[in-house]
Write a protein that holds these residues in place. Structure first.
Motif, PDB file in Angstrom:
ATOM      1  N   GLY A 236       0.827  -1.208   0.000  1.00 44.55           N
ATOM      2  CA  GLY A 236       0.000   0.000   0.000  1.00 44.55           C
ATOM      3  C   GLY A 236       0.863   1.260   0.000  1.00 44.55           C
ATOM      4  N   PHE A 237       1.940   1.253   0.780  1.00 39.29           N
ATOM      5  CA  PHE A 237       2.864   2.392   0.786  1.00 39.29           C
ATOM      6  C   PHE A 237       3.507   2.571  -0.586  1.00 39.29           C
ATOM      7  CE2 PHE A 237       7.311   3.753   1.155  1.00 39.29           C
ATOM      8  CZ  PHE A 237       7.147   5.018   1.680  1.00 39.29           C
ATOM      9  N   GLU A 238       3.918   1.448  -1.197  1.00 34.22           N
ATOM     10  CA  GLU A 238       4.561   1.528  -2.514  1.00 34.22           C
ATOM     11  C   GLU A 238       3.591   2.019  -3.573  1.00 34.22           C
ATOM     12  OE1 GLU A 238       7.443  -1.244  -5.338  1.00 34.22           O
ATOM     13  OE2 GLU A 238       6.559  -2.054  -3.506  1.00 34.22           O
ATOM     14  N   SER A 239       2.336   1.627  -3.449  1.00 29.86           N
ATOM     15  CA  SER A 239       1.327   2.091  -4.394  1.00 29.86           C
ATOM     16  C   SER A 239       1.132   3.609  -4.264  1.00 29.86           C
ATOM     17  CB  SER A 239       0.008   1.363  -4.132  1.00 29.86           C
ATOM     18  OG  SER A 239      -1.017   1.873  -4.951  1.00 29.86           O
ATOM     19  N   GLY A 240       1.063   4.096  -3.026  1.00 29.06           N
ATOM     20  CA  GLY A 240       0.934   5.544  -2.815  1.00 29.06           C
ATOM     21  C   GLY A 240       2.153   6.296  -3.311  1.00 29.06           C
ATOM     22  N   LEU A 241       3.351   5.734  -3.123  1.00 28.94           N
ATOM     23  CA  LEU A 241       4.570   6.371  -3.604  1.00 28.94           C
ATOM     24  C   LEU A 241       4.590   6.417  -5.131  1.00 28.94           C
ATOM     25  CD1 LEU A 241       7.318   7.582  -2.764  1.00 28.94           C
ATOM     26  CD2 LEU A 241       8.282   5.274  -2.908  1.00 28.94           C
ATOM     27  N   ASN A 242       4.136   5.343  -5.776  1.00 27.41           N
ATOM     28  CA  ASN A 242       4.079   5.337  -7.240  1.00 27.41           C
ATOM     29  C   ASN A 242       3.094   6.374  -7.759  1.00 27.41           C
ATOM     30  OD1 ASN A 242       5.976   3.287  -7.505  1.00 27.41           O
ATOM     31  ND2 ASN A 242       4.435   1.652  -7.425  1.00 27.41           N
ATOM     32  N   SER A 243       1.971   6.534  -7.073  1.00 26.38           N
ATOM     33  CA  SER A 243       0.991   7.547  -7.487  1.00 26.38           C
ATOM     34  C   SER A 243       1.590   8.948  -7.377  1.00 26.38           C
ATOM     35  CB  SER A 243      -0.266   7.446  -6.620  1.00 26.38           C
ATOM     36  OG  SER A 243      -0.864   6.181  -6.737  1.00 26.38           O
ATOM     37  N   PHE A 244       2.339   9.186  -6.320  1.00 26.19           N
ATOM     38  CA  PHE A 244       2.958  10.500  -6.135  1.00 26.19           C
ATOM     39  C   PHE A 244       4.007  10.766  -7.208  1.00 26.19           C
ATOM     40  CE2 PHE A 244       6.443  13.026  -4.291  1.00 26.19           C
ATOM     41  CZ  PHE A 244       5.765  14.212  -4.067  1.00 26.19           C
ATOM     42  N   THR A 245       4.839   9.772  -7.507  1.00 23.79           N
ATOM     43  CA  THR A 245       5.863   9.961  -8.550  1.00 23.79           C
ATOM     44  C   THR A 245       5.228  10.157  -9.920  1.00 23.79           C
ATOM     45  OG1 THR A 245       6.070   7.547  -8.728  1.00 23.79           O
ATOM     46  CG2 THR A 245       7.640   8.679  -7.294  1.00 23.79           C
ATOM     47  N   HIS A 246       4.125   9.465 -10.195  1.00 26.93           N
ATOM     48  CA  HIS A 246       3.432   9.665 -11.478  1.00 26.93           C
ATOM     49  C   HIS A 246       2.855  11.075 -11.564  1.00 26.93           C
ATOM     50  CE1 HIS A 246       2.857   5.037 -11.849  1.00 26.93           C
ATOM     51  NE2 HIS A 246       3.992   5.439 -12.433  1.00 26.93           N
ATOM     52  N   TRP A 247       2.353  11.603 -10.421  1.00 26.99           N
ATOM     53  CA  TRP A 247       1.821  12.974 -10.421  1.00 26.99           C
ATOM     54  C   TRP A 247       2.932  13.985 -10.692  1.00 26.99           C
ATOM     55  CZ3 TRP A 247       2.790  17.141  -7.122  1.00 26.99           C
ATOM     56  CH2 TRP A 247       1.942  18.252  -7.267  1.00 26.99           C
ATOM     57  N   VAL A 248       4.091  13.782 -10.083  1.00 26.70           N
ATOM     58  CA  VAL A 248       5.229  14.681 -10.319  1.00 26.70           C
ATOM     59  C   VAL A 248       5.688  14.577 -11.768  1.00 26.70           C
ATOM     60  CG1 VAL A 248       7.638  15.168  -9.704  1.00 26.70           C
ATOM     61  CG2 VAL A 248       5.982  14.597  -7.915  1.00 26.70           C
ATOM     62  N   ALA A 249       5.713  13.355 -12.296  1.00 25.17           N
ATOM     63  CA  ALA A 249       6.120  13.174 -13.692  1.00 25.17           C
ATOM     64  C   ALA A 249       5.122  13.852 -14.634  1.00 25.17           C
ATOM     65  CB  ALA A 249       6.225  11.687 -14.011  1.00 25.17           C
ATOM     66  N   GLY A 250       3.833  13.755 -14.303  1.00 25.44           N
ATOM     67  CA  GLY A 250       2.822  14.423 -15.122  1.00 25.44           C
ATOM     68  C   GLY A 250       2.981  15.934 -15.077  1.00 25.44           C
ATOM     69  N   LEU A 251       3.328  16.471 -13.919  1.00 22.05           N
ATOM     70  CA  LEU A 251       3.559  17.908 -13.802  1.00 22.05           C
ATOM     71  C   LEU A 251       4.734  18.334 -14.669  1.00 22.05           C
ATOM     72  CD1 LEU A 251       2.425  20.342 -12.190  1.00 22.05           C
ATOM     73  CD2 LEU A 251       4.213  19.916 -10.497  1.00 22.05           C
ATOM     74  N   LEU A 252       5.770  17.509 -14.717  1.00 23.56           N
ATOM     75  CA  LEU A 252       6.940  17.811 -15.535  1.00 23.56           C
ATOM     76  C   LEU A 252       6.591  17.730 -17.020  1.00 23.56           C
ATOM     77  CD1 LEU A 252       9.991  18.378 -15.636  1.00 23.56           C
ATOM     78  CD2 LEU A 252      10.382  15.912 -15.563  1.00 23.56           C
ATOM     79  N   VAL A 253       5.777  16.749 -17.397  1.00 23.49           N
ATOM     80  CA  VAL A 253       5.349  16.618 -18.813  1.00 23.49           C
ATOM     81  C   VAL A 253       4.559  17.850 -19.233  1.00 23.49           C
ATOM     82  CG1 VAL A 253       3.840  15.320 -20.376  1.00 23.49           C
ATOM     83  CG2 VAL A 253       5.382  14.107 -18.828  1.00 23.49           C
ATOM     84  N   TRP A 254       3.677  18.329 -18.363  1.00 23.12           N
ATOM     85  CA  TRP A 254       2.900  19.526 -18.694  1.00 23.12           C
ATOM     86  C   TRP A 254       3.809  20.742 -18.856  1.00 23.12           C
ATOM     87  CZ3 TRP A 254       2.591  24.168 -16.168  1.00 23.12           C
ATOM     88  CH2 TRP A 254       1.624  25.078 -16.636  1.00 23.12           C
ATOM     89  N   ALA A 255       4.817  20.890 -17.969  1.00 19.63           N
ATOM     90  CA  ALA A 255       5.695  22.058 -18.025  1.00 19.63           C
ATOM     91  C   ALA A 255       6.512  22.086 -19.310  1.00 19.63           C
ATOM     92  CB  ALA A 255       6.630  22.057 -16.815  1.00 19.63           C
TER      93      ALA A 255
END
Length: 667
Positions: free
Chosen positions: A516-535
Motif C-alpha cells: 500500500g505504501f509503494e502504491s501511494g509512492l508510485n501515485s505520487f511519482t506519477h503525479w510529479v512526472a505528469g507535472l513535468l510533462v505539462w511544463a
C-alpha cells in the motif's frame, strides 16, 4: 576491497574493533561536559581602572588618555574604544581575527605597568580581562538567617563564601548586597585643633598601631624562638584606649578626640529576591569546568538530605544555630541540561523515524535492521573524537549528531542494495556480500568524501563564526567517516551471515502495508512526472514555468528586503526569562535608583505570569558590575511561570517596556 574481505573471512577483528569503539564511546560520553553553546573567543581586551571620586573629565585626562597611549603600540589592534565615567575608566581593545589574545593580554599588562607611576596616586591598579562566556555567573544563591545583615555579611565573607570558592570547578564567588562591617572613627575637628594635632597625624598613629611584624629571634643551644610583635587591634575598646602623644607632650586617648563605633560601610549594592532584601552569592565557573557538575557540587555543599528530607550535611547543617537558609534563586545549568536532553530526545525520535522509513523502502525487516546498525555504532564512537578534541555536549555538537542520522545510513543503504542485486543474480550470500561491497567501494567513498569536504573547510577556518560552527562540523565529519567504515565492514559481515532474499506476499498483514505504501509512492511519482510533462509540453507552458520560477525567486528576495524574514547572530532562545536594566542620570544616588527600582518591582509582581524576580541595584550585567560608577544602574532578572505563560517573552518584554515609559519617570 581488502577490508571487506577481512570482515567477512575474519570477523573477530572487526567485532573486537567495534566493541572497543563502542565501550570507548560510552566512556567518553560520561566524561563529556555540558554547555549551552561551544566556547568561543571574542578578541576583545578590557582595561578597567578605578579612580575614586574623580569626575568623568578628570578620569579622561588623567587616566584614560594615558592608558590609550600605553596600549597604542600593541600589535593586531583593530580599534580602541574608551569610556570615562565618574570614578572609573574603561578602555576596550578590539583585536584582529587570528590574534593571540592571551599573548596580547600579557603584552598589554606589561605596557600598562610601565605607565602606572604616571597615574594619580589615588588610582587603583588597572585590571585587564578578556571577554569570556565564563564571566557570567552560572548560579545565584539567596541567603537568609536570623542574624542581622551586618553579622550575616561577616559570616558569609569569612566562613561560608570560602567554602563555596573551594569547590572543584568554581572560579570565584561574589557577594552582592548586605551590610559590610566597618570600624568608623569620627574625629572632632575642634578637639584635635585644641590639642595641636592634625587629621593626618591621627591617621598615621591609628595605622601604625594596627600592625603585626617580626622583630627577630632568640637562639639558645637547644632551640630557636622567633619573636614577632602583635599589634593588631582586637576590639573597639582597645582602639578607643589608643594612647596619643600631643606636640606638647601630653598623653591623651583616641576616645578624647574622636568617636569610635562599630558601623557599616557605605552601601554600594543592594540585592533582593521577590522584593525581600537578601544577600546574593553569585557563583562563576572555571573556563574548563562542567557547568552541570559545578551546579550539582554547589547544591551538595548547600545541603545533603536523607530519604526523609532531613538535612544531614552541608552549610545549612553546619550553621543551623544561625538558621542559615540558602535558596538557589537561579541556576543556568538547568536550562543547559534541559536543552541537551531535548536534543537527545529529538535524536532518538530521528533514529526511530529513519528506521521506520528504511523498513518501508527496503521492504525487509532484516535489511532495515542491518542498515540501522550503522547509526548506533557511528554515533557512539563519535564521542571518542569529541573527547579527544576537547569538545562538550552543547547545542552545536548535538545538532550535528541529529543532522547526521539520515546521512549515516546512506552508505549502508547503497551497499545493501548492491549486495541484494548480486544475490538476485544467483550468488550465495557470502559471495554477494564481498562482490557487492567491492564493486561500489569507490562510489560510496566518493559520496562520503563529498560530505566531508563541505564541512572540513569550515572546521579549519578561523574567526568567531568558525569557532561556533567548528564542533558542529567536526561532529558531522567524524560520524560520517565512521559510517563509511561500518558500511565496508559490519554491513557486509552481517549480510554474509544473516542476509537472504525476501519476497513479500500481498496477503500478509505486513505485505499489505508495504505494498500500500509503494502504491501511494508510485501515485505520487506519477503525479510529479505528469507535472513535468505539462511544463515541457509547449513553448507557452515552458515560458509560464520559467516566469513562475523567476517570480518565486524574486519574491523570496523581497521577503528579506521588506523585513518579513529577519536576521540575527544567534536565534532567540525561549527561556521564559529576561533581564530588565534600568539606568538613571549619571549623578543619581543609590537611594534614588533603589526607590525607582522598587516601583518597577511592585508593578512586575502584580503581573500573574511572573514567577520570580531577582533584583540587583548598583550593578548590571553589562561588563561594569564591579565598578564604583554604576550606582545609577539596576537590573531585574524576571522569570516567568513556565507552566502558565504561553506567549513570546520578547513580545512580553516589549509591552512591559512600553507600559513603563510613562510610569518610571527618570529612567
Amino acid at each position: 576491497m581488502k577490508i571487506t574481505e577481512i570482515s567477512i573471512k575474519r570477523p573477530s577483528i572487526i567485532i573486537v574493533l567495534f566493541i572497543i569503539l563502542t565501550l570507548g564511546g560510552l566512556f567518553s560520553y560520561t566524561r563529556l561536559g555540558y554547555e549551552l553553546v561551544p566556547k568561543f573567543e571574542i578578541n576583545v581586551i578590557t582595561v578597567q581602572t578605578v579612580y575614586p571620586g574623580a569626575s568623568p573629565a578628570e578620569v579622561e585626562s588623567s587616566v584614560t588618555k594615558k592608558i590609550e597611549d600605553a596600549i597604542s603600540s600593541l600589535e593586531s589592534i583593530k580599534k580602541v574604544e574608551s569610556t570615562s565615567l565618574e570614578g572609573v575608566s574603561i578602555v576596550m581593545i578590539t583585536l584582529n581575527n587570528g590574534a593571540d589574545v592571551n599573548f596580547l593580554l600579557t603584552d598589554a599588562q606589561r605596557k600598562i605597568n610601565a605607565v602606572i607611576n604616571d597615574l594619580p596616586d589615588d588610582v587603583k591598579t588597572p585590571s585587564l580581562s578578556k571577554f569570556s562566556l565564563d564571566d557570567v555567573a552560572i548560579m545565584s544563591l539567596a541567603v537568609t538567617s536570623n542574624l542581622s545583615e551586618k553579622e550575616l555579611y561577616d559570616l558569609l565573607d569569612n566562613k561560608i563564601q570560602p567554602v563555596f570558592a573551594r569547590i572543584n570547578g568554581v572560579a570565584k564567588v561574589d557577594l552582592i548586597g548586605g551590610e559590610e562591617r566597618e570600624i568608623q572613627i569620627s574625629v572632632d575637628p575642634k578637639k584635635i585643633e585644641g590639642y595641636g594635632l592634625t587629621i593626618s597625624q591621627v591617621q598615621q598613629i591609628v595605622a601604625a598601631s594596627n600592625l603585626d611584624f617580626p622583630t627577630g629571634n632568640v637562639s639558645t643551644r637547644d632551640n630557636r624562638t622567633t619573636i614577632r610583635l602583635s599589634g593588631k587591634v582586637t576590639s573597639i575598646e582597645e582602639l578607643r584606649n589608643l594612647p596619643i602623644t600631643t606636640p606638647a607632650g601630653v598623653q591623651i586617648y583616641l576616645r578624647d578626640i574622636a568617636d569610635v563605633r562599630d558601623g557599616i560601610k557605605e552601601i554600594e549594592k543592594v540585592a533582593r529576591l521577590d522584593r525581600q532584601n537578601t544577600i546574593l552569592l553569585q557563583v562563576f565557573k572555571q573556563s574548563d569546568a562542567n557547568a552541570v557538575a559545578v551546579s550539582e557540587a554547589v547544591k551538595k555543599t548547600i545541603a545533603v538530605h536523607d530519604k526523609n528530607g532531613k538535612v544531614i550535611s552541608g552549610v545549612e547543617k553546619d550553621y543551623a544555630a544561625q538558621n542559615i537558609k540558602i535558596l538557589v534563586a537561579n541556576d543556568s545549568s538547568e536550562f543547559t541540561l534541559n536543552a541537551a536532553d531535548n536534543v537527545i530526545h529529538d535524536l532518538m525520535i530521528a533514529i526511530a523515524l529513519v528506521g521506520f522509513i528504511m523498513l518501508f523502502f527496503l521492504q525487509s525487516l532484516r535489511n532495515a535492521a542491518i542498515t540501522m546498525v550503522a547509526i548506533p555504532l557511528s554515533l557512539i564512537a563519535t564521542f571518542i573524537g569529541l573527547l579527544l578534541m576537547g569538545y562538550t555536549l552543547n547545542l552545536m555538537s548535538l545538532l550535528g549528531l541529529s543532522l547526521v542520522v539520515g546521512i549515516l545510513v546512506d552508505d549502508a543503504i547503497v551497499v545493501i542494495e548492491n549486495i541484494h542485486r548480486h544475490m538476485e543474480m544467483g550468488k550465495n550470500k557470502v559471495r554477494a556480500a564481498f562482490d557487492g561491497a567491492s564493486e561500489i567501494g569507490f562510489t560510496v567513498t566518493a559520496i562520503t568524501l563529498v560530505i566531508v569536504v563541505v564541512f572540513l573547510p569550515i572546521a579549519m577556518s578561523t574567526g568567531l563564526v568558525a569557532n561556533i560552527l567548528a564542533q558542529f562540523c567536526v561532529t558531522v565529519i567524524i560520524s560520517t567517516l565512521l559510517s563509511l567504515l561500518v558500511s565496508f565492514t559490519v554491513v557486509p559481515w552481517l549480510y554474509s551471515r544473516f542476509g537472504k532474499l525476501e519476497h513479500l506476499s500481498k496477503t500478509s498483514f505486513f505485505g499489505r502495508i508495504i505494498h500500500g505504501f509503494e502504491s501511494g509512492l508510485n501515485s505520487f511519482t506519477h503525479w510529479v512526472a505528469g507535472l513535468l510533462v505539462w511544463a515541457l509540453r509547449t513553448w507557452k507552458t515552458k515560458v509560464a514555468t520559467l516566469f513562475l520560477a523567476i517570480g518565486l525567486l524574486f519574491a523570496s528576495f523581497i521577503l528579506i528586503a521588506k523585513g518579513y524574514i529577519g536576521s540575527d547572530f544567534f536565534p532567540s532562545i525561549d527561556r521564559k526569562e529576561f533581564f530588565i536594566q534600568l539606568e538613571l542620570d549619571k549623578d543619581a544616588s543609590l537611594e534614588k535608583t533603589n526607590l525607582l527600582t522598587q516601583k518597577a518591582e511592585a508593578y512586575i509582581k502584580s503581573k500573574p505570569d511572573v514567577k520570580e524576580i531577582i533584583t540587583t541595584v548598583g550593578q548590571s550585567s553589562d561588563g561594569m558590575a564591579s565598578t564604583t560608577g554604576s550606582r545609577y544602574k539596576s537590573e531585574i532578572h524576571l522569570i516567568l511561570d513556565k507552566e502558565t505563560f504561553e506567549g513570546n517573552p520578547q513580545v512580553y518584554s516589549a509591552k512591559l517596556k512600553r507600559e513603563w515609559e510613562n510610569k518610571l519617570i527618570g529612567a
